[in-house]
Write a protein that holds these residues in place. Structure first.
Motif, PDB file in Angstrom:
ATOM      1  N   TYR A  91     -54.330 -18.336   2.797  1.00  0.00           N
ATOM      2  CA  TYR A  91     -53.328 -17.282   2.853  1.00  0.00           C
ATOM      3  C   TYR A  91     -53.749 -16.284   3.937  1.00  0.00           C
ATOM      4  N   TYR A  92     -52.748 -15.786   4.676  1.00  0.00           N
ATOM      5  CA  TYR A  92     -53.037 -14.885   5.783  1.00  0.00           C
ATOM      6  C   TYR A  92     -52.093 -13.684   5.685  1.00  0.00           C
ATOM      7  N   ILE A  93     -52.644 -12.481   5.797  1.00  0.00           N
ATOM      8  CA  ILE A  93     -51.863 -11.261   5.603  1.00  0.00           C
ATOM      9  C   ILE A  93     -52.084 -10.345   6.797  1.00  0.00           C
ATOM     10  N   ASN A  94     -50.989  -9.888   7.402  1.00  0.00           N
ATOM     11  CA  ASN A  94     -51.057  -8.903   8.478  1.00  0.00           C
ATOM     12  C   ASN A  94     -50.404  -7.611   7.990  1.00  0.00           C
ATOM     13  N   PHE A  95     -51.160  -6.499   8.114  1.00  0.00           N
ATOM     14  CA  PHE A  95     -50.664  -5.212   7.653  1.00  0.00           C
ATOM     15  C   PHE A  95     -49.961  -4.508   8.815  1.00  0.00           C
ATOM     16  N   GLN A  96     -48.656  -4.220   8.629  1.00  0.00           N
ATOM     17  CA  GLN A  96     -47.834  -3.677   9.689  1.00  0.00           C
ATOM     18  C   GLN A  96     -46.531  -3.173   9.083  1.00  0.00           C
ATOM     19  N   ASN A  97     -45.695  -2.544   9.873  1.00  0.00           N
ATOM     20  CA  ASN A  97     -44.316  -2.304   9.491  1.00  0.00           C
ATOM     21  C   ASN A  97     -43.553  -3.592   9.775  1.00  0.00           C
ATOM     22  N   PRO A  98     -43.068  -4.279   8.736  1.00  0.00           N
ATOM     23  CA  PRO A  98     -42.415  -5.569   8.979  1.00  0.00           C
ATOM     24  C   PRO A  98     -41.179  -5.483   9.860  1.00  0.00           C
ATOM     25  N   ASP A  99     -40.612  -4.284  10.001  1.00  0.00           N
ATOM     26  CA  ASP A  99     -39.415  -4.129  10.828  1.00  0.00           C
ATOM     27  C   ASP A  99     -39.746  -3.880  12.297  1.00  0.00           C
TER      28      ASP A  99
ATOM     29  N   THR B  87     -40.859 -10.522  13.111  1.00  0.00           N
ATOM     30  CA  THR B  87     -40.859 -11.615  12.143  1.00  0.00           C
ATOM     31  C   THR B  87     -40.510 -12.940  12.821  1.00  0.00           C
ATOM     32  N   THR B  88     -41.311 -13.959  12.542  1.00  0.00           N
ATOM     33  CA  THR B  88     -41.053 -15.303  13.073  1.00  0.00           C
ATOM     34  C   THR B  88     -40.094 -16.070  12.177  1.00  0.00           C
ATOM     35  N   ARG B  89     -40.302 -15.961  10.863  1.00  0.00           N
ATOM     36  CA  ARG B  89     -39.426 -16.668   9.935  1.00  0.00           C
ATOM     37  C   ARG B  89     -39.401 -15.936   8.604  1.00  0.00           C
TER      38      ARG B  89
ATOM     39  N   GLY C  64     -35.676 -14.887  -5.603  1.00  0.00           N
ATOM     40  CA  GLY C  64     -34.880 -13.842  -4.997  1.00  0.00           C
ATOM     41  C   GLY C  64     -35.625 -12.937  -4.048  1.00  0.00           C
ATOM     42  N   TYR C  65     -36.962 -13.100  -3.939  1.00  0.00           N
ATOM     43  CA  TYR C  65     -37.734 -12.250  -3.023  1.00  0.00           C
ATOM     44  C   TYR C  65     -37.884 -12.974  -1.682  1.00  0.00           C
ATOM     45  N   THR C  66     -37.516 -12.292  -0.611  1.00  0.00           N
ATOM     46  CA  THR C  66     -37.608 -12.879   0.723  1.00  0.00           C
ATOM     47  C   THR C  66     -38.911 -12.465   1.395  1.00  0.00           C
ATOM     48  N   PHE C  67     -39.737 -13.450   1.702  1.00  0.00           N
ATOM     49  CA  PHE C  67     -41.013 -13.209   2.365  1.00  0.00           C
ATOM     50  C   PHE C  67     -40.817 -13.299   3.876  1.00  0.00           C
ATOM     51  N   ARG C  68     -41.530 -12.430   4.598  1.00  0.00           N
ATOM     52  CA  ARG C  68     -41.426 -12.390   6.055  1.00  0.00           C
ATOM     53  C   ARG C  68     -42.768 -12.776   6.665  1.00  0.00           C
TER      54      ARG C  68
ATOM     55  N   ALA D 198     -52.387 -16.129  15.967  1.00  0.00           N
ATOM     56  CA  ALA D 198     -53.659 -16.865  16.006  1.00  0.00           C
ATOM     57  C   ALA D 198     -53.552 -18.220  15.325  1.00  0.00           C
ATOM     58  N   GLY D 199     -52.373 -18.863  15.458  1.00  0.00           N
ATOM     59  CA  GLY D 199     -52.202 -20.208  14.936  1.00  0.00           C
ATOM     60  C   GLY D 199     -51.869 -20.290  13.469  1.00  0.00           C
ATOM     61  N   ASN D 200     -51.693 -19.166  12.782  1.00  0.00           N
ATOM     62  CA  ASN D 200     -51.377 -19.169  11.360  1.00  0.00           C
ATOM     63  C   ASN D 200     -50.150 -18.301  11.086  1.00  0.00           C
ATOM     64  N   ASP D 201     -49.447 -18.626  10.015  1.00  0.00           N
ATOM     65  CA  ASP D 201     -48.321 -17.803   9.584  1.00  0.00           C
ATOM     66  C   ASP D 201     -48.843 -16.677   8.699  1.00  0.00           C
ATOM     67  N   TYR D 202     -48.744 -15.460   9.200  1.00  0.00           N
ATOM     68  CA  TYR D 202     -49.229 -14.282   8.465  1.00  0.00           C
ATOM     69  C   TYR D 202     -48.073 -13.634   7.703  1.00  0.00           C
ATOM     70  N   LEU D 203     -48.318 -13.366   6.420  1.00  0.00           N
ATOM     71  CA  LEU D 203     -47.367 -12.606   5.620  1.00  0.00           C
ATOM     72  C   LEU D 203     -47.368 -11.167   6.116  1.00  0.00           C
ATOM     73  N   GLN D 204     -46.191 -10.625   6.414  1.00  0.00           N
ATOM     74  CA  GLN D 204     -46.096  -9.253   6.913  1.00  0.00           C
ATOM     75  C   GLN D 204     -46.028  -8.293   5.715  1.00  0.00           C
ATOM     76  N   VAL D 205     -46.997  -7.411   5.629  1.00  0.00           N
ATOM     77  CA  VAL D 205     -47.116  -6.492   4.493  1.00  0.00           C
ATOM     78  C   VAL D 205     -47.199  -5.076   5.016  1.00  0.00           C
TER      79      VAL D 205
END
Length: 931
Positions: free
Chosen positions: A641-649, A654-656, A664-668, A673-680
């Motif tokens: 799991y990979y998490i990037n701390f930022q303003n998701p907007d 956002t890539t996907r 019902g929760y939409t993850f961004r 760096a070659g991984n899909d980071y969850l934007q938090v």
């Protein structure tokens, strides 16, 4: 080395030790559910039950599971509540009765749960509206009005006497005239101790109780209430601040409450029941009758474990708070720490008095229970200087009188030049949000200084606070588990019944609902009631009752630990600083960190049930259970799991997006760096998302700082607490397991001097400058399906950039063999199984042994012409000996010790056989000598 044509011999002997497993665990009814609808429900009334820690709101949804009885578990000498919730389809009045148990000495008491209206939530865990908290005393068969479509919870407390036999006992709860609900009480096979193993100092106004309950004068009614208050406290395993009220030992600033002769330095108690000795005999020793005021000892002969013998007068620790005049000497500035003159006339008399006080307490047999609460929350250098100096002088005068300071252990005090002895302050009392377990453990282990904790209105998430009214009930149940895990020896709170405002209508104090009260006045308008009109019953809160339950949980852990208090051990022995025993293993499942706790009510009650069964010997071991998973991400095997701390907007964009779990929760996600980071960003914890901050994030910010040559977007973006007055706690749901975690903090633009990151209790960054960035990797183990990240230092920013969480493949060790013992009585074939380590005791005749491939063990007492057959080829074996014992070690895992004797024994392999014998003092296998 002799050649035995396939058998390989070594001179050296290697002994391999196996742990003993002497029993197989038995699980009785694991995974029990404690919240369910009852089958006695009708078309017009729904009835259900839930754990006491579940707050039942008026609109609380019905459980989907149905059962036919309420199950309650308790030890002897324990109070245990349960809830019956009733929701009618129309307005109605009902009566409720609890019949006698099949053992009539079991007692029950009924309360109905009432509500207070919250207009301003304490924090993000609360909400506006009616909150269940007051427990209104109710008599059996009393009529209660119910509202259509609303829940009404009846809180029923069972007391199990000490002398009851373990087993199951039945009663029924009668609702109205036609509904009878079975209640099965299982009494564990042990007795909860009378002694309190958690000390406490709970500030409480006896006078407020007397006034609100219509008690006047100083006759039998007065003393009955004084005694009743004390019994109420000790039944809740708590100690009031004024144990000896309305007597005592000292008054304001330590002035003697009883007679003191300044010339001879002698204390004399001439006050009888209004003094010290009579109350001490009753409430500290449990035996006194207060000169015939009472006919029975207090609490079956067991008193309180501690009492405050002396205390300060105000919160400024730098001020001299002793009496302005003592022994006819007027105190002045030359008698305090700034003058450093302990031999002044005033000080000579005062410290002589302290010495006399210590001796008097010792002669009374209660010195070990006494402490001097000498300072409250020292704030600055003047306070630290005063505390260090005064504690030094007190220790010189009365070294056996314990001293308490309500502050965390501070180097400004314990490294002070006037702090000359270990144990100069015996009890440190920090507020929980300033508690540092590493420092407290070091002070206890090496300096014999213990730590208690207390809570304030400022004790907010991520810390638990059992005082907070508008928090989940389970917070009030955590205390005992927390105290055990962190070796905290006591608790304190500054007001249990401040009714200067009406808590029924104004529960908010200092922006904290529930602050200053855990008991309610006996009338909802806060006016005195007529004496005896409520049958002399106090009105506790759910919080107060759950506090008792938590302290009873501590006693469970105490008994599971062999009736011993937990010890602090050197960090050289264990990184956590604690001895790990069975009680620690279980406590760690409830308390995973200073700011990380389970929130599963059902799990806590199930774990407590299993511990109770284990203590009483009803099961052999406690199943290794953990809280149920709260988010679907936490199911299955550990992943990455990979998490990037930022303003998701904002950038990086956002890539996907995806509704990963179909809830019902939409993850961004953003690819970096070659991984899909969850934007938090700064979202508070969301159960649908399965991640978020546990704090109130009104002061949290995100940022992006593309400064200089740094191009890694993971480092450029960050989140932090702009208020920076508490640690910030981020949680991420994932499967329990071991992970390699990489954390990055900092920004490209500047150095932050004080950074701190702790993940699952493992310190990654410990008050260090960032040098733009700090990147650390460590392994952590998650046991509660939540990765907990704790960042920040008071008044300092820790900018959290990203977290990489990658599962570590764990190679499970081979299971150790089960130890078995076989005693042979005849020549029948006996098989040594491959999964066991077997000790075989031979008979006097021929012993016939078959050794499976991979079996281990030892043959003992084997005279005669025995036959030992190996399910292996001889070429895979090495043979050694120690004395007359010959060891056969095969490359298939077989390891057998065989005694050589003067009688020939046949050793048979799948390809050939040998004779083992001692011939003329020489051990031989076949024609060769085993050396």
């Amino acid at each position: 080395m002799a050649d035995f044509s396939g058998l390989k011999f070594k001179i050296s002997f290697v002994f391999i030790f196996y742990a003993l497993f002497l029993f197989c665990p038995i699980v009785l009814g694991a995974d029990e559910i404690f919240e369910y609808r009852l089958s006695q429900s009708t078309d017009t009334v729904d009835i259900w039950t839930a754990p006491p820690s579940v707050r039942i709101f008026k609109e609380h949804a019905l459980p989907t599971i149905t059962d036919s009885e309420v199950r309650v578990y308790a030890a002897a000498n324990e109070f245990e509540p349960f809830q019956i919730i009733v929701r009618p389809s129309t307005n109605m009045q009902i009566s409720l009765d609890v019949e006698d148990f099949t053992e009539s000495s079991i007692e029950t008491e009924i309360h109905v749960v009432k509500y207070v209206n919250i207009t301003q939530p304490t924090d993000a865990l609360g909400s506006a509206g009616p909150w269940p908290d007051p427990l209104w005393p109710m008599e059996k068969k009393e009529l209660v009005s119910l509202q259509a479509g609303e829940n009404t919870s009846f809180w029923i407390t069972v007391y199990v006497p000490s002398d009851i036999v373990s087993g199951d006992y039945l009663t029924h709860v009668q609702i109205g005239t036609s509904i009878r609900i079975p209640v099965n009480l299982h009494v564990f096979n042990f007795v909860l101790p009378d002694e309190l193993h958690v000390k406490s100092q709970m500030n409480f106004s006896h006078q407020s109780i007397l006034e609100k309950y219509g008690v006047t004068g100083y006759g039998s009614e007065y003393w009955s209430y004084v005694d009743k208050i004390k019994q109420f406290f000790i039944d809740h395993r708590l100690t009031p601040k004024s144990v000896l009220w309305s007597g005592g030992l000292t008054s304001t600033g330590g002035y003697p409450y009883i007679d003191y002769d300044c010339d001879d330095a002698i204390l004399t108690d001439n006050e009888g029941i209004w003094g010290f000795e009579e109350p001490a005999m009753r409430y500290l020793k449990g035996s006194g009758l207060m000169n015939g005021t009472f006919s029975e000892p207090f609490n079956n002969g067991t008193g309180f474990p501690s009492f405050m013998a002396v205390t300060f007068t105000n919160n400024d620790s730098s001020l001299d708070q002793r009496p302005s005049t003592f022994c006819d000497i007027v105190r002045d500035e030359g008698d305090w720490y700034t003058a450093d003159n302990p031999d002044s006339a005033y000080n000579n008399k005062w410290f002589e008095y302290m010495e006399a006080l210590e001796g008097y307490l010792d002669d009374s047999g209660v010195l070990d229970k006494a402490y001097y609460y000498m300072a409250n929350e020292p704030q600055d250098q003047a306070d630290y200087d005063a505390v260090a100096w005064y504690s030094r002088q007190l220790n010189l005068a009365a070294p056996g009188l314990k001293l308490m300071v309500s502050e965390e252990p501070r180097p400004e005090i314990y490294d002070h030049p006037d702090y000359i002895d270990s144990g100069q302050i015996d009890i440190w009392l920090p507020v929980l949000n300033n508690y540092n377990p590493e420092i407290s453990h070091e002070r206890e282990l090496y300096h014999e200084e213990e730590t208690w904790i207390y809570w304030l209105y400022g004790t907010r998430p991520p810390f638990f606070n059992p005082i907070t009214l508008d928090h989940p009930g389970i917070e009030s149940r955590l205390t005992g588990w927390f105290l055990w895990k962190y070796r905290v020896r006591g608790i304190a709170y500054y007001s249990l019944n401040n009714w200067s405002k009406n808590p029924w209508t104004e529960p908010l104090n200092s922006n904290h609902n529930g602050d200053l009260f855990m008991l309610y006045p006996p009338s909802e308008d806060n006016t005195p009631i007529t004496y005896g009109s409520n049958n002399h019953r106090f009105v506790p809160s759910i919080r107060f009752e759950l506090m008792r339950d938590s302290l009873e949980d501590y006693e469970y852990l105490y008994l599971l630990n062999g009736a011993a208090q937990p010890a602090v051990q050197s960090t050289d022995t264990q990184e956590s600083g604690m001895v790990t025993g069975e009680s620690d293993v279980q406590a760690d499942k409830i308390i995973t960190g200073v700011v990380s706790y389970t929130r599963s009510d059902n799990f806590m009650y199930e774990l407590r049930r299993l511990i109770g069964l284990k203590i009483g010997g009803e099961i052999d071991s406690i199943p290794d259970i953990y809280p149920e998973v709260e988010h679907p991400r936490a199911e299955g095997e550990p992943g990455n799991y990979y998490i990037n701390f930022q303003n998701p907007d904002e950038e990086p964009l956002t890539t996907r997006t995806e509704d990963t779990w179909g809830n019902g929760y939409t993850f961004r996600y953003v690819t970096l760096a070659g991984n899909d980071y969850l934007q938090v960003g700064v979202e508070e914890y969301d159960s649908d998302a399965g991640f978020g901050w546990l704090n109130d994030t009104a002061h949290f910010l995100t940022g992006r700082d593309p400064w200089g040559e740094e191009t890694d977007e993971r480092k450029i973006t960050y989140a932090y607490d702009d208020y920076a007055h508490h640690p910030a706690i981020f949680e991420f749901d994932l499967p329990s397991g071991t992970y390699l975690v990489e954390v990055c903090v900092g920004t490209p633009r500047r150095v932050r001097e004080h950074n701190r990151v702790v993940v699952e209790g493992v310190t990654f960054v410990d008050d260090e400058p960032s040098e733009q960035f700090i990147i650390r990797q460590k392994e952590v183990t998650v046991s509660d399906s939540k990765l907990t990240v704790d960042i920040g230092i008071w008044d300092e920013y820790t900018m959290l950039d990203y977290i990489d969480i990658e599962a570590v493949e764990i190679i499970e060790p081979e299971p150790e063999p089960l130890i078995c013992y076989e005693i042979l009585t005849d020549s029948s074939l006996m098989r040594m199984l491959s999964e066991n380590h077997t000790f075989v005791y031979g008979c006097q005749g021929v012993n016939n042994i078959y050794v499976e491939s991979g079996a281990t063990g030892k043959l003992i007492n084997f005279p005669g012409n025995n036959v030992i057959t190996f399910e292996s080829l001889s070429s895979g074996f090495q043979v050694t000996r120690s004395g007359a014992t010959v060891s056969f070690v095969g490359d298939d895992g077989t390891e057998i010790e065989v005694p050589a004797t003067a009688d020939k024994q046949k050793i048979v392999f799948m390809d050939r056989e040998f004779d083992l014998i001692i011939d003329s003092g020489v051990v031989k296998l076949g024609s060769q000598t085993v050396e």
